[in-house]
Design an enzyme around this catalytic site. Sequence first.
Site, PDB file in Angstrom:
ATOM      1  N   ASP A  68      -3.377 -18.027  -0.257  1.00  0.00           N
ATOM      2  CA  ASP A  68      -4.404 -18.603  -1.143  1.00  0.00           C
ATOM      3  C   ASP A  68      -5.141 -19.742  -0.453  1.00  0.00           C
ATOM      4  OD1 ASP A  68      -2.010 -20.023  -1.198  1.00  0.00           O
ATOM      5  OD2 ASP A  68      -2.135 -20.553  -3.329  1.00  0.00           O
TER       6      ASP A  68
ATOM      7  N   ASP B  86     -12.395  -9.071   3.664  1.00  0.00           N
ATOM      8  CA  ASP B  86     -13.642  -9.003   2.893  1.00  0.00           C
ATOM      9  C   ASP B  86     -14.261 -10.390   2.760  1.00  0.00           C
ATOM     10  OD1 ASP B  86     -13.549  -6.276   2.439  1.00  0.00           O
ATOM     11  OD2 ASP B  86     -13.980  -6.459   0.294  1.00  0.00           O
TER      12      ASP B  86
ATOM     13  N   TYR C 134       0.822  -1.212   0.000  1.00  0.00           N
ATOM     14  CA  TYR C 134       0.000   0.000   0.000  1.00  0.00           C
ATOM     15  C   TYR C 134       0.858   1.265   0.000  1.00  0.00           C
ATOM     16  CZ  TYR C 134      -4.726  -1.839   0.690  1.00  0.00           C
ATOM     17  OH  TYR C 134      -5.939  -2.432   0.520  1.00  0.00           O
TER      18      TYR C 134
ATOM     19  N   LYS D 239       2.858 -15.517   1.606  1.00  0.00           N
ATOM     20  CA  LYS D 239       3.165 -16.297   0.410  1.00  0.00           C
ATOM     21  C   LYS D 239       4.674 -16.551   0.443  1.00  0.00           C
ATOM     22  CE  LYS D 239       1.143 -17.338  -2.995  1.00  0.00           C
ATOM     23  NZ  LYS D 239       0.660 -18.718  -3.351  1.00  0.00           N
TER      24      LYS D 239
ATOM     25  N   ASP E  49      -6.506  -7.165   3.603  1.00  0.00           N
ATOM     26  CA  ASP E  49      -7.600  -6.477   2.914  1.00  0.00           C
ATOM     27  C   ASP E  49      -8.501  -7.507   2.231  1.00  0.00           C
ATOM     28  OD1 ASP E  49      -9.033  -4.248   1.821  1.00  0.00           O
ATOM     29  OD2 ASP E  49      -7.999  -4.576  -0.075  1.00  0.00           O
TER      30      ASP E  49
HETATM   31  C1  IPM Z   1     -10.473  -1.224   3.545  1.00  0.00           C
HETATM   32  C2  IPM Z   1     -10.691  -0.520   2.226  1.00  0.00           C
HETATM   33  C3  IPM Z   1      -9.536   0.441   2.015  1.00  0.00           C
HETATM   34  C4  IPM Z   1      -8.280  -0.398   1.906  1.00  0.00           C
HETATM   35  C5  IPM Z   1      -9.684   1.392   0.838  1.00  0.00           C
HETATM   36  C6  IPM Z   1     -10.941   2.229   0.968  1.00  0.00           C
HETATM   37  C7  IPM Z   1      -8.485   2.278   0.690  1.00  0.00           C
HETATM   38  O1  IPM Z   1     -10.815  -1.462   1.219  1.00  0.00           O
HETATM   39  O2  IPM Z   1     -10.413  -0.525   4.577  1.00  0.00           O
HETATM   40  O3  IPM Z   1     -10.405  -2.441   3.552  1.00  0.00           O
HETATM   41  O4  IPM Z   1      -7.962  -0.946   0.834  1.00  0.00           O
HETATM   42  O5  IPM Z   1      -7.571  -0.517   2.913  1.00  0.00           O
HETATM   43 MG    MG Z   2     -10.888  -3.478   1.873  1.00  0.00          MG
END
Ligand code: IPM
Ligand code: MG
Length: 369
Positions: free
Chosen positions: A226, A254, A143, A194, A250
């Site tokens: 993975d 999700d 990042y 990884k 990240d």
């Molecule tokens: C998260 C989001 C952020 C990230 C974006 C909005 C920059 O996806 O907080 O997971 O990638 O960290």
């Molecule tokens: Mg995110």
Amino acid sequence: MPANKKLLVLPGDGIGPEVVREVRRVIDWLDRRRQVTFDVEEGLVGGAAIDALGHPCPDRTMEQALAADAILFGSVGGPKWDSLPFEGRPELGILRLRKELGLFANLRPALVWSPLAQASSLKADLVDGLDLMIVRESTGGIYFGEPRGIETLPDGTRRGFDTETYSEEEIARVARIGFELAAKRSGRLTSVDKANVMQSGRFWREIVTRTAAEFPNVELSHMYADNCAMQLASRPKQFDVILASNLFGDLLSDLAAAVTGSLGMLPSATLGAPDSSGRRHALYEPIHGSAPDIAGKGIANPCAQILSFAMLLRWSFGMEEDARLIENAVEKVLSGGLRTADIMVPGAARVGTSIMGEAVVRELDKMAA
Ligand code: IPM
Ligand code: MG
């Protein structure tokens, strides 16, 4: 009466302002009912800040953030700002806050509330009782790594590049947060990398393994990222605490959130290192984004934002009892059958954002009576 606690509220874009409004009810309730008051200031971030001041995280917001004891963040982004140049997009708002406040440990619980086990895309018995925590590194890795860019080579072809880089200390400090959490929970930590293809992954594994020696009571295992994704999507209950880099965290957070079936229920905390006086910066935000498709309709689920505030009370102010009170109030509202659209099941009563927020406050009233 304890000193005022300085809170910065950054509603941001999309459904952010709507769900943050419901937290204000809870803050007012605490102000009225408990022996604590909050000094609440609002600030601008994301697209809202671009529109007002031309920057996704203006210096004014940074000053407010530096002065606050804790930050409650809504969400940023939306189609209105999608065509802005890379350097000006709303997402930079949260990235600047993380980086400049040193918020390196992003705690993302994935929890299935029993009344909601049916909402998962997995079979209910695979997720019922799921309670895992992802500790995601959040100020380093790809990042922020340099060099990065898009360039034209002498032969006229172009390339895009980013750099995954982690120092020893960056890995060790976030690993310690993971180990500390695991020690308080089931005593198991899974570190994700990884190491089979990335040098930075081999290094991650080496430093996490070394740090484990400081935590003899925690059982450490390693998993390729993975494989971890596959395991999360098939047998999520095997995990307790998962430790991951910025990018893997990240993605996996999700996925873990989707597995719970109720993105609208999941809070998060991002913590900095304590300074010499024990003060640490911290930011709390729901996992869901700005959800532009439903923004302004009054149907968003305010629970993740309310639960983010509960995390804030727990982590920034040591108010465990009040945090639990709020979590229990949310649970009561769910078991009472109220549902926003995102967690709707047949037979439940479908309500909008503010009815849901009011119901949480009503449960708080009952519990405190
Ligand atoms: C998260 C989001 C952020 C990230 C974006 C909005 C920059 O996806 O907080 O997971 O990638 O960290
Ligand atoms: Mg995110």
